[in-house]
Design a protein around this motif. Sequence first.
Motif, PDB file in Angstrom:
ATOM      1  N   ARG A 206     -39.745  -6.486  37.021  1.00  0.00           N
ATOM      2  CA  ARG A 206     -40.185  -6.266  35.617  1.00  0.00           C
ATOM      3  C   ARG A 206     -41.121  -7.287  35.136  1.00  0.00           C
ATOM      4  O   ARG A 206     -41.165  -8.582  35.256  1.00  0.00           O
ATOM      5  CB  ARG A 206     -38.796  -6.418  34.734  1.00  0.00           C
ATOM      6  CG  ARG A 206     -38.987  -6.048  33.198  1.00  0.00           C
ATOM      7  CD  ARG A 206     -37.554  -5.697  32.927  1.00  0.00           C
ATOM      8  NE  ARG A 206     -36.742  -7.124  32.820  1.00  0.00           N
ATOM      9  CZ  ARG A 206     -35.931  -6.915  31.750  1.00  0.00           C
ATOM     10  NH1 ARG A 206     -35.436  -6.019  31.035  1.00  0.00           N
ATOM     11  NH2 ARG A 206     -35.236  -8.101  31.715  1.00  0.00           N
TER      12      ARG A 206
ATOM     13  N   ASP B 242     -38.374  -0.342  30.415  1.00  0.00           N
ATOM     14  CA  ASP B 242     -39.385  -1.408  30.438  1.00  0.00           C
ATOM     15  C   ASP B 242     -40.287  -0.990  31.713  1.00  0.00           C
ATOM     16  O   ASP B 242     -40.326  -0.096  32.323  1.00  0.00           O
ATOM     17  CB  ASP B 242     -38.725  -2.807  31.186  1.00  0.00           C
ATOM     18  CG  ASP B 242     -37.625  -3.099  30.068  1.00  0.00           C
ATOM     19  OD1 ASP B 242     -37.802  -2.597  28.798  1.00  0.00           O
ATOM     20  OD2 ASP B 242     -36.430  -3.635  30.361  1.00  0.00           O
TER      21      ASP B 242
ATOM     22  N   HIS C 264     -42.673  -2.203  35.275  1.00  0.00           N
ATOM     23  CA  HIS C 264     -42.285  -3.059  36.521  1.00  0.00           C
ATOM     24  C   HIS C 264     -43.588  -2.971  37.115  1.00  0.00           C
ATOM     25  O   HIS C 264     -44.539  -2.388  37.171  1.00  0.00           O
ATOM     26  CB  HIS C 264     -41.290  -2.320  37.507  1.00  0.00           C
ATOM     27  CG  HIS C 264     -40.053  -2.313  36.497  1.00  0.00           C
ATOM     28  ND1 HIS C 264     -39.910  -1.483  35.814  1.00  0.00           N
ATOM     29  CD2 HIS C 264     -38.910  -3.158  36.544  1.00  0.00           C
ATOM     30  CE1 HIS C 264     -38.672  -1.480  35.109  1.00  0.00           C
ATOM     31  NE2 HIS C 264     -38.260  -2.396  35.509  1.00  0.00           N
TER      32      HIS C 264
ATOM     33  N   GLU D 164     -33.481  -1.187  31.860  1.00  0.00           N
ATOM     34  CA  GLU D 164     -33.997  -2.439  32.450  1.00  0.00           C
ATOM     35  C   GLU D 164     -34.922  -1.662  33.591  1.00  0.00           C
ATOM     36  O   GLU D 164     -35.920  -2.356  33.957  1.00  0.00           O
ATOM     37  CB  GLU D 164     -33.090  -3.203  32.798  1.00  0.00           C
ATOM     38  CG  GLU D 164     -32.698  -4.259  31.849  1.00  0.00           C
ATOM     39  CD  GLU D 164     -31.444  -5.063  32.240  1.00  0.00           C
ATOM     40  OE1 GLU D 164     -31.225  -5.296  33.624  1.00  0.00           O
ATOM     41  OE2 GLU D 164     -30.693  -5.411  31.369  1.00  0.00           O
TER      42      GLU D 164
END
Lengths: 368, 316
Positions: free
Chosen positions: A34, A45, A47, A91
């Motif tokens: 991330r 998010d 990455h 996430e």
Amino acid sequence: MNSYKHTDIQQTDLFLQHQCSLVACGQGVKRGERVAISLLPGKGDIHSPVGGKVSYVDAYRITIVAENNDVVAPVNLDGLPGDDLKRKLLELGGDIPDADSVSTVIINGVDADTDVLTRQHMLTSSSGTLERGLAAITVLYTPRETVLATLPGIQLSLPEVLRSIISDQYPAGLDPMVVKAVTGKESPEDTVIIGLETVYHLGRIMETGLPVLDTILTVNGRGKTVPIGMPVGELLRLEGDHVLDQDRIVLGGVMRGTAAVMVSQGVDRTVSAVSIVRNPTPVAMDAACVGCGECVRRCPARLDPAMLTNYAEFGMYDKAAKEHVNACFECGLCGYFCIARRPMLQYIRLAKNELAVAQRQIEEVVTS
Amino acid sequence: MKQLTPLILTVSVPPHRHSGVTVRNRMFKLLLAMTPAAIMAVLFFGMPAARVMALSMATAVFTELICDKFMERDSDIHDLNAFVVGLSLAFLLPASAPWWLVVTGSAASIIVGKMMFGPLGGSPFCAPLVGWAICRISWPEFMDIDATMLSIDLSYPLARLQNFGLASVGNTDLFSLLLGKQLGGLGAVQILGVLLGGIYLVVRKHVHYLIPAGVILGVLLTSGLLCMVDPTNNASPLFHLLTGSTLFGAFFLATDMPSSPNREIPMLLFGLLAGVLIIIIRTYGIYPDGVPFAILLANLFTPIFDRIRPEPFGKR
Ligand code: SF4
Ligand code: SF4
């Protein structure tokens, strides 16, 4: 070639809009690590698409140079309850629109823009992944029914979803129009609409336990699997297209897509198509409204775009809000038909953005 | 490692494609649509008509350039709007209009009817009508079509109706009206040409059909009603439709972009109002041809009509 690999990426620029960078210059990152967290609720998010080193960071951009093949370890997502699953998926780069007590989930499988066929391609090529994504969505929202909206004439084998056929006339495939076509209501409360690519991305996360690392997009009139973070210039070069000075690289369809600012800009998971547009002159000009009324008659949201853009042009955002600027769903038709060639959508986005910023500031003052 | 060539990309806002219809393009189509009537005008009135049209357009263009200079702004003259304003005004003038009248009318149209309100789109009035009204009120004897055209063997049916009653126009042949065998504004009375151009504009969607439809409907209904009430004193609806500048007004003046409403229902109401006013002015007013004043009056109501609007998408 039907798909590209992350090994095709030597260096990438990840653009940040409503994200906050987590990395520093010189830091080593693994593939799938991330690098930025989303500031907006319901948005996943960002990455790193490659293993390598961060070579540049500012508030708008992270540059990563590929060096190795180190990958993060997969996460086990099986059997997680709704809330935990949601947190984990966000996430891992999944987008999950915020909504409570949803009775209908509509999956938008229509490519609204006529020159994009990404969703169509996903439906025919990736039913396994889509099924995994749909299963996750059922856990997340526990809807009473799930409806898949598609263009006519598409064969597919997804169980347990209702089908709804949408016209291919722009802007029938845009989210608000699809919701209306499916439910018969304009912006009903208990309905959430999710783009098919989001389902695909969720499906990929569920399959691999890794963050979203690839996407499907339309390039050269065909659907291709492309690693996220692939520089647009590199993608076009591999496709045999030559980007020339002064060209426009359009990310998304021509009606709504944004223009890439540099050839090394990496595609993100919202990009549905990459194409080169070579108009001799920019489409829009700094011109006053001549009052022809084309935009007013074409606006599918029944707004008065001429009035909205005039307010935005002169900074009268409160007036624009009273004229319901937020009901605009950014179809781009007003700018397409404006005979004065005003940058209609830009003015509207400006007003929306200024209003959102003001709203956030008010909330900050109220909460502090 | 392969270096990406440094390139300058064009960054612009969506949409990245345009319908192709621009202001210049639309103005050009308007001029094209006025061409048949202009040609007929020259055929019927000869060089004097060509003189008025050329002078009016030239004055309009020069006036706009001079205004731009004084207002220190980049000229938009290339959008051809000044040509349209000039030609529209000429269409409303008698072919015998003296040069100073044409120049004053055309300059006033541009200055008072357009430039005073900033760039194209600001004016609440149809520009050529402003110039026409100024001339009509200031020099009625020169705008008076009957008196100035004594040398020509055509009659001005609307003035005859006004002055000598229905009997004097009773035998007017509607077909010859269609062919422009009447006096009046030099281009506006070329009914066949105007109709041709108007239909072209509507079919190609350069003007919305609802405004001309509203005007024509308003004229037909009101004059039909008056005719039913008192057939001995009121002319037939068709007579009103085919005389003076009714059709030119319906297709070319009432449809003027900034001064007419934008949505469907307001457009229809606006057209109807203009149509009704035309007949009221013709029947009860002192002006034989009520079209310009009727449309100017209707222009005043545009902001009110524009308030009739649907709820935006998804508003509860
Ligand atoms: S982009 Fe323009 S036409 Fe489309 S909904 Fe918004 S205001 Fe209306
Ligand atoms: S299309 Fe353009 S010129 Fe026409 S009314 Fe709308 S903003 Fe004005």
